[in-house]
Design a protein around this motif. Structure first.
Motif, mmCIF file in Angstrom:
data_model
loop_
_atom_site.group_PDB
_atom_site.id
_atom_site.type_symbol
_atom_site.label_atom_id
_atom_site.label_comp_id
_atom_site.label_asym_id
_atom_site.label_seq_id
_atom_site.Cartn_x
_atom_site.Cartn_y
_atom_site.Cartn_z
ATOM 1 N N TRP A 105 29.307 40.363 43.159
ATOM 2 C CA TRP A 105 29.021 39.170 42.343
ATOM 3 C C TRP A 105 29.373 39.414 40.879
ATOM 4 O O TRP A 105 30.090 38.630 40.252
ATOM 5 N N HIS A 106 28.867 40.503 40.331
ATOM 6 C CA HIS A 106 29.093 40.782 38.909
ATOM 7 C C HIS A 106 30.571 41.036 38.610
ATOM 8 O O HIS A 106 31.061 40.674 37.536
ATOM 9 N N LYS A 107 31.284 41.636 39.555
ATOM 10 C CA LYS A 107 32.712 41.887 39.342
ATOM 11 C C LYS A 107 33.472 40.574 39.217
ATOM 12 O O LYS A 107 34.343 40.417 38.339
ATOM 13 N N VAL A 108 33.155 39.612 40.080
ATOM 14 C CA VAL A 108 33.821 38.305 40.016
ATOM 15 C C VAL A 108 33.455 37.577 38.725
ATOM 16 O O VAL A 108 34.331 37.051 38.020
ATOM 17 N N ILE A 109 32.171 37.543 38.398
ATOM 18 C CA ILE A 109 31.735 36.824 37.192
ATOM 19 C C ILE A 109 32.296 37.477 35.929
ATOM 20 O O ILE A 109 32.770 36.794 35.006
ATOM 21 N N ASP A 110 32.270 38.794 35.868
ATOM 22 C CA ASP A 110 32.790 39.486 34.678
ATOM 23 C C ASP A 110 34.288 39.258 34.510
ATOM 24 O O ASP A 110 34.777 39.021 33.399
ATOM 25 N N THR A 111 35.027 39.325 35.607
ATOM 26 C CA THR A 111 36.479 39.168 35.526
ATOM 27 C C THR A 111 36.875 37.732 35.223
ATOM 28 O O THR A 111 37.759 37.484 34.390
ATOM 29 N N ASN A 112 36.238 36.773 35.879
ATOM 30 C CA ASN A 112 36.669 35.382 35.790
ATOM 31 C C ASN A 112 36.036 34.612 34.634
ATOM 32 O O ASN A 112 36.671 33.696 34.096
ATOM 33 N N LEU A 113 34.806 34.951 34.268
ATOM 34 C CA LEU A 113 34.082 34.167 33.268
ATOM 35 C C LEU A 113 33.776 34.958 32.003
ATOM 36 O O LEU A 113 34.065 34.506 30.893
ATOM 37 N N THR A 114 33.211 36.149 32.157
ATOM 38 C CA THR A 114 32.857 36.933 30.975
ATOM 39 C C THR A 114 34.097 37.307 30.164
ATOM 40 O O THR A 114 34.053 37.344 28.929
ATOM 41 N N SER A 115 35.212 37.547 30.834
ATOM 42 C CA SER A 115 36.445 37.871 30.114
ATOM 43 C C SER A 115 36.868 36.726 29.202
ATOM 44 O O SER A 115 37.371 36.955 28.092
#
Length: 243
Positions: A105-115
């Motif tokens: 979950w965190h990998k997807v959110i960090d890559t797609n949104l947090t970036s």
């Protein structure tokens, strides 16, 4: 073209690479980035330089704010400013929600949104000081309607849509436009897991009767960043009439 600069994140291949090449063809200085695929990133840089424009490549995970800060330090040291930011970095996760780990979950959110947050946070002050700038966020139709077995991906892209609309309102007084493109099925490596039968079935659902191309996304991004100063806060769907 007078020293115009564009950063395209996630640009070693696919949509990001096509966007970067489009701007290179138009005479922009181009910054390309990816997290892991150094060979592909350097190949993209070499291809961009064939258009006789400066190209800065940066390998690093911009979902990490410190890494993104290093990228922007290099951009400002090299070019002094950034005219256009294209937040394209993204990954997918396909699987049952009940089988998804917290790390996934965190990998997807960090890559797609947090970036996108990281890059905007680092780009916007410079744009505000110049009273000029364009931000394009590459999103997906699943950010608008959601997709079964792609909960985290859909959530990240839905976040991009809200992020785009809110930031556009905040930056409009500074003559900075923020828009997003919600892509449908684009013919890239990300869809390579589909069988020929699955692809044919999916094409049957699309009124335009084909997948979109990375070059079509690149052309639309370029169009949105030239003129159109009254167009901001919009989620523009590019899906061949699918959704």
């Amino acid at each position: 073209m007078k020293n115009k600069t564009v950063l395209v994140t996630g640009s070693s291949r696919g949509i990001g690479k096509a966007i970067a090449i489009k701007y290179a063809k138009e005479g922009y200085s181009v910054i390309v980035n990816c997290a892991h695929r150094e060979d592909e990133l350097l190949a993209a840089k070499k291809e961009i330089e064939r258009y006789h424009v400066p190209c800065l490549s940066f390998l690093g995970d911009i979902g990490d704010y410190d890494v993104a800060s290093e990228l922007f330090q290099q951009i400002y040291n090299t070019f002094g400013h950034l005219d256009i930011l294209v937040n394209n970095a993204g990954i997918s996760y396909i699987g049952l929600f009940t089988e998804m780990s917290s790390d996934d979950w965190h990998k997807v959110i960090d890559t797609n949104l947090t970036s996108a947050f990281n890059c905007c946070r680092l780009a916007v002050p410079n744009m505000i000081s110049r009273k000029s700038g364009k931000i394009i966020n590459i999103s997906s139709v699943w950010g608008s309607v959601g997709a079964s077995c792609e909960v985290a991906y859909s959530a990240s892209k839905g976040g991009i849509h809200a992020f785009t609309k809110a930031l556009a309102k905040e930056l409009a007084p500074s003559n900075i436009q923020v828009n997003a493109i919600a892509c449908g099925v684009i013919d890239t490596e990300m869809n390579g897991f589909l069988s020929d039968e699955d692809k044919d079935s999916l094409i049957d659902e699309i009124p335009s009767n084909r997948f979109g191309t990375s070059e079509e996304v690149g052309d639309l991004v370029y169009q949105l960043t030239h003129g159109n100063e009254y167009l901001t806060g919009q989620i523009i769907t590019l899906d061949g009439g699918w959704i």
